[in-house]
Design an enzyme around this catalytic site. Sequence first.
Site, PDB file in Angstrom:
ATOM      1  N   MET A  33       0.845  -1.209   0.000  1.00  0.00           N
ATOM      2  CA  MET A  33       0.000   0.000   0.000  1.00  0.00           C
ATOM      3  C   MET A  33       0.874   1.249   0.000  1.00  0.00           C
ATOM      4  O   MET A  33       0.388   2.349   0.250  1.00  0.00           O
ATOM      5  CB  MET A  33      -0.932  -0.002   1.206  1.00  0.00           C
ATOM      6  CG  MET A  33      -1.878  -1.204   1.190  1.00  0.00           C
ATOM      7  SD  MET A  33      -3.387  -0.930   2.098  1.00  0.00           S
ATOM      8  CE  MET A  33      -2.780  -0.669   3.747  1.00  0.00           C
ATOM      9  N   LEU A  36       6.811   3.062   1.730  1.00  0.00           N
ATOM     10  CA  LEU A  36       7.651   1.873   1.888  1.00  0.00           C
ATOM     11  C   LEU A  36       8.703   2.036   2.982  1.00  0.00           C
ATOM     12  O   LEU A  36       9.203   3.126   3.218  1.00  0.00           O
ATOM     13  CB  LEU A  36       8.340   1.561   0.553  1.00  0.00           C
ATOM     14  CG  LEU A  36       7.391   1.364  -0.625  1.00  0.00           C
ATOM     15  CD1 LEU A  36       8.177   1.103  -1.900  1.00  0.00           C
ATOM     16  CD2 LEU A  36       6.400   0.239  -0.362  1.00  0.00           C
ATOM     17  N   HIS A  37       8.997   0.923   3.638  1.00  0.00           N
ATOM     18  CA  HIS A  37      10.069   0.877   4.645  1.00  0.00           C
ATOM     19  C   HIS A  37      10.876  -0.394   4.416  1.00  0.00           C
ATOM     20  O   HIS A  37      10.600  -1.160   3.472  1.00  0.00           O
ATOM     21  CB  HIS A  37       9.483   0.960   6.057  1.00  0.00           C
ATOM     22  CG  HIS A  37       8.379  -0.027   6.313  1.00  0.00           C
ATOM     23  ND1 HIS A  37       8.582  -1.387   6.323  1.00  0.00           N
ATOM     24  CD2 HIS A  37       7.044   0.140   6.532  1.00  0.00           C
ATOM     25  CE1 HIS A  37       7.459  -2.007   6.559  1.00  0.00           C
ATOM     26  NE2 HIS A  37       6.487  -1.112   6.676  1.00  0.00           N
ATOM     27  N   HIS A  40       9.056  -3.696   3.630  1.00  0.00           N
ATOM     28  CA  HIS A  40       8.657  -3.864   2.222  1.00  0.00           C
ATOM     29  C   HIS A  40       9.872  -4.223   1.363  1.00  0.00           C
ATOM     30  O   HIS A  40       9.801  -5.074   0.487  1.00  0.00           O
ATOM     31  CB  HIS A  40       8.055  -2.560   1.685  1.00  0.00           C
ATOM     32  CG  HIS A  40       6.797  -2.124   2.363  1.00  0.00           C
ATOM     33  ND1 HIS A  40       6.735  -0.992   3.141  1.00  0.00           N
ATOM     34  CD2 HIS A  40       5.551  -2.637   2.370  1.00  0.00           C
ATOM     35  CE1 HIS A  40       5.509  -0.838   3.597  1.00  0.00           C
ATOM     36  NE2 HIS A  40       4.761  -1.818   3.146  1.00  0.00           N
ATOM     37  N   LYS A 152       4.573 -10.362   9.196  1.00  0.00           N
ATOM     38  CA  LYS A 152       4.077  -9.359  10.148  1.00  0.00           C
ATOM     39  C   LYS A 152       2.543  -9.338  10.128  1.00  0.00           C
ATOM     40  O   LYS A 152       1.906  -9.218  11.164  1.00  0.00           O
ATOM     41  CB  LYS A 152       4.639  -7.992   9.758  1.00  0.00           C
ATOM     42  CG  LYS A 152       3.740  -6.865  10.133  1.00  0.00           C
ATOM     43  CD  LYS A 152       4.394  -5.831  10.931  1.00  0.00           C
ATOM     44  CE  LYS A 152       3.427  -4.813  11.430  1.00  0.00           C
ATOM     45  NZ  LYS A 152       2.398  -4.420  10.485  1.00  0.00           N
TER      46      LYS A 152
HETATM   47  P1  AMP Z   1       1.326  -2.940   3.511  1.00  0.00           P
HETATM   48  O1  AMP Z   1       1.926  -1.896   2.612  1.00  0.00           O
HETATM   49  O2  AMP Z   1       1.309  -2.563   4.946  1.00  0.00           O
HETATM   50  O3  AMP Z   1       0.009  -3.458   2.987  1.00  0.00           O
HETATM   51  O4  AMP Z   1       2.317  -4.182   3.457  1.00  0.00           O
HETATM   52  C1  AMP Z   1       2.679  -4.766   2.244  1.00  0.00           C
HETATM   53  C2  AMP Z   1       3.413  -6.061   2.510  1.00  0.00           C
HETATM   54  O5  AMP Z   1       4.554  -5.790   3.308  1.00  0.00           O
HETATM   55  C3  AMP Z   1       2.573  -7.074   3.289  1.00  0.00           C
HETATM   56  O6  AMP Z   1       2.827  -8.385   2.765  1.00  0.00           O
HETATM   57  C4  AMP Z   1       3.101  -6.934   4.693  1.00  0.00           C
HETATM   58  O7  AMP Z   1       2.961  -8.113   5.465  1.00  0.00           O
HETATM   59  C5  AMP Z   1       4.563  -6.649   4.430  1.00  0.00           C
HETATM   60  N1  AMP Z   1       5.177  -5.977   5.579  1.00  0.00           N
HETATM   61  C6  AMP Z   1       4.759  -4.849   6.225  1.00  0.00           C
HETATM   62  N2  AMP Z   1       5.553  -4.570   7.276  1.00  0.00           N
HETATM   63  C7  AMP Z   1       6.500  -5.547   7.300  1.00  0.00           C
HETATM   64  C8  AMP Z   1       7.617  -5.827   8.149  1.00  0.00           C
HETATM   65  N3  AMP Z   1       7.921  -5.050   9.181  1.00  0.00           N
HETATM   66  N4  AMP Z   1       8.367  -6.910   7.879  1.00  0.00           N
HETATM   67  C9  AMP Z   1       8.073  -7.717   6.828  1.00  0.00           C
HETATM   68  N5  AMP Z   1       7.044  -7.514   5.993  1.00  0.00           N
HETATM   69  C10 AMP Z   1       6.266  -6.440   6.218  1.00  0.00           C
END
Ligand code: AMP
Length: 287
Positions: A33, A36-37, A40, A152
């Site tokens: 979404m 990014l960190h 991601h 996570k």
């Molecule tokens: P999001 O942008 O929050 O929807 O996350 C996108 C993807 O990144 C999802 O598969 C999350 O599980 C993964 N993700 C988010 N935070 C972390 C993290 N700290 N470590 C590993 N994967 C992550």
Amino acid sequence: MAALPNISNIREMQAWSDHARREGKRIVLVPTMGFLHEGHLSLVRQGRQKGDRLVVSIFANPAQFAPTEDFDNYPRDLERDIRLLAEERVDLLFNPTAEEIYPAGYQTYVDVDQVSQPLCGAHRPGHFRGVATVVLKLFNIVRPHAAVFGLKDYQQLQVIRRMTEDLNVDVEIVACPTVREPDGLAMSSRNRYLTPVERDAALCLQSALGKAEALVVGGETAAQRIREAVVEEISRQPLARLEYADLRDPRELCPVEEVKGPTLLALCAWVGKARLIDNRILAGEGP
Ligand code: AMP
């Protein structure tokens, strides 16, 4: 700076993937979404190992947010995201608009029944319906051979695994470990909402998981007692409000009374405006 090819149109995306498939390339998708960190980026790096063409999607999916939730304020910084993805030598960014994904008249949703119900599903009605729907749509649009998700969001991963299994979706689901800040806080776009004091308080999630782990290592098997220790640890932090702490079967997410083998401990707490989730597999490895 390396350029990052970018598609926002569904037909163009499908044509790009068809072309890559005709050339015999293996396509890997990392859905996000945005904002990014390093969490991601660890998925991106893992994805790179899994195929020849790496596609990252950035789409804040309105269908997985309730009207009362933070969709409008969800952090966004597309320029920075593009820079980070270009540095990772991602092949393509897919960033459609909400109208492209949900045009007027849209009415089809995917419900993954049992694994969507407990934990976050119980507190965010409709959330996993939105997640499963958008992920299946992304699979049909990007046509990947493999897709990478983070542990996570443990329940999300199980929902997606169950959906692909039940609907015979021919996409390999790859799971990546949770990336943490040096002090243990799980990285999340929502950490942005924390003030410095709340950021310190947020460490109670990590210490609660550690407490539970120590109990299990010490021989405790009663889920009830482990849960109580977690609840107590969170309640010692006045800035945190526990939403749930639960021990569950790591695959089916059904309740567990005795920790006899690998068991999911899933945790959600509010700290200020941030709803934080974390989890750990106790007594072994997850599925
Ligand atoms: P999001 O942008 O929050 O929807 O996350 C996108 C993807 O990144 C999802 O598969 C999350 O599980 C993964 N993700 C988010 N935070 C972390 C993290 N700290 N470590 C590993 N994967 C992550």
